[in-house]
Design an enzyme around this catalytic site. Sequence first.
Site, short mmCIF file in Angstrom:
data_model
loop_
_atom_site.label_atom_id
_atom_site.label_comp_id
_atom_site.label_asym_id
_atom_site.label_seq_id
_atom_site.Cartn_x
_atom_site.Cartn_y
_atom_site.Cartn_z
N GLU A 1 50.50 46.06 37.73
CA GLU A 1 51.08 47.34 38.16
C GLU A 1 50.30 48.00 39.30
OE1 GLU A 1 54.73 49.06 37.47
OE2 GLU A 1 53.84 47.30 36.52
N GLN B 1 45.10 26.28 38.83
CA GLN B 1 45.17 26.86 37.49
C GLN B 1 45.86 25.91 36.52
OE1 GLN B 1 48.03 30.11 36.13
NE2 GLN B 1 46.15 31.31 36.40
N MET C 1 52.33 32.89 39.34
CA MET C 1 53.69 33.41 39.49
C MET C 1 54.61 32.24 39.81
SD MET C 1 52.87 36.94 41.55
CE MET C 1 54.54 37.56 41.39
N ASN D 1 44.30 43.35 36.68
CA ASN D 1 45.58 42.95 37.25
C ASN D 1 46.69 43.70 36.52
OD1 ASN D 1 47.83 40.40 36.62
ND2 ASN D 1 47.52 41.10 38.70
N LYS E 1 42.52 33.65 33.06
CA LYS E 1 43.34 34.85 33.09
C LYS E 1 43.98 35.04 31.72
CE LYS E 1 47.06 37.32 35.41
NZ LYS E 1 48.18 37.29 36.37
N GLY F 1 49.46 40.74 42.52
CA GLY F 1 50.55 39.79 42.34
C GLY F 1 51.79 40.30 43.02
N CYS G 1 50.58 33.82 30.82
CA CYS G 1 52.01 33.67 31.12
C CYS G 1 52.85 34.14 29.93
CB CYS G 1 52.34 32.22 31.44
SG CYS G 1 54.09 31.97 31.84
#
Length: 325
Positions: A194, A61, A1, A192, A132, A216, A91
Site C-alpha cells: 500500500e 525467487q 507479481m 511492503n 518475503k 510493487g 503469495c
Amino acid sequence: MEGLLDHTLRDALTRAGGISRCVSEFIRITDQLLPHRVFSRIVPEEANGWRTPAGVLVRPQLLGSDPACLADNAARIAEMGAPGIDLNFGCPAKIVNRHGGGATLLDEPDLLHRIARSVRAAVPAGLPVSAKMRLGNQDDSRAVECALALVEGGVAELVVHARTKAQAYRPPAYWERVADIRQAVAVPLVANGEIWTVADAQACRAASGCDALMLGRGMVANPGLALAILAHGDPGAKAQGGLSWAELQPLLQSFWASVCAHIVPRNRAGRLKQWLNYLRRHYPEAQAAYTALRTDNDPQRLAHRLFHEFAAAPAPQHDAPRVMA
C-alpha cells in the site's frame, strides 16, 4: 507479481531509476530439480550478469514447500552465478496456496525454519538468502513467530507485506505490525504494501521502523515513485509527482519493444493494456488512452494510437484520484 512484473516490465521500471534491486516473479518448485533453461527463461537477466539493461541486480525467487527440493534448486541457481536467493512466503493466490506454497505456509513456522535452514546450507556462505512473508495466513497472531523462524533458519533479510493472506490487497496495510517484527529480529527489514505516494512511503517508514521499502503495484502505477521517494527533502530535486506523461513515453516505448521481442503476437495487446490499466491510477492521460483503446486487440494499431494519438496529451494538473477498477 506473477503475470505482471516479468522481465519486460522490470526493464522499463529500472530504466526510470531509483531502484536498488529487483526480485523476480516466483519460480515454482515442486518435486524436481529444474534445468538451467527454466531459470533463464523466467530471469533472462541471468545472461547479463543477473542485471537488467539499466544495471539493476535481479534476485531470483523460489516458491515451494519441500525443504530438500528447494535447497537443490537454490544450489543450482547459485551455480549459475545468481546474486542471491529469495524465498516466497507471501503469495496469496488460491492456486498457489492449494498446492502448498506462498502465504499458507505461515501456519507452519517449523516448516519455514526447515526451508530456510536447508536453503542456507545448500548455497555458498557468502550468498545472501532473503525471504518475503505476509503477516500471516488467516490472522497475524504468528507474525513474529514466523519471522523469527526464518531468521533463525538463516534468512539474512526479511521483506514483510503488511497484510495477511486473508486481507489480500485490500487497504489498509498494517505497517505498525511490521514494527513488532522489527523489535524481534536484528536482520535488515523491508516493508511492503500500500505504498502509492511519497506520503505513503514516509508514513510506512515511520510506522514500521523498517530499513528499506519494497515497491510493487505503486511503482507499476507511477514509475517515477522510487525517484520521488529518494528526492524527498532535497530542495534541488524533482517534484514529488515523479515522471510526467511526456517523460514516461520512452519507457512505454522500450517496454513495447521488449514485449514485441519476447511475447507472442496474440498476447502483446493485452500486456500493453495491462500496464495502462495500472498507469491510469496516476496519469489522467493513461485513463483517456485506456478508455479509448481497451477494446482494441490489434497490437500494432493499438501501439500506434498510444504512441501518436495519446503521447502528446496535456500534462496533468494534479494527481488522479487513487481509485482502481
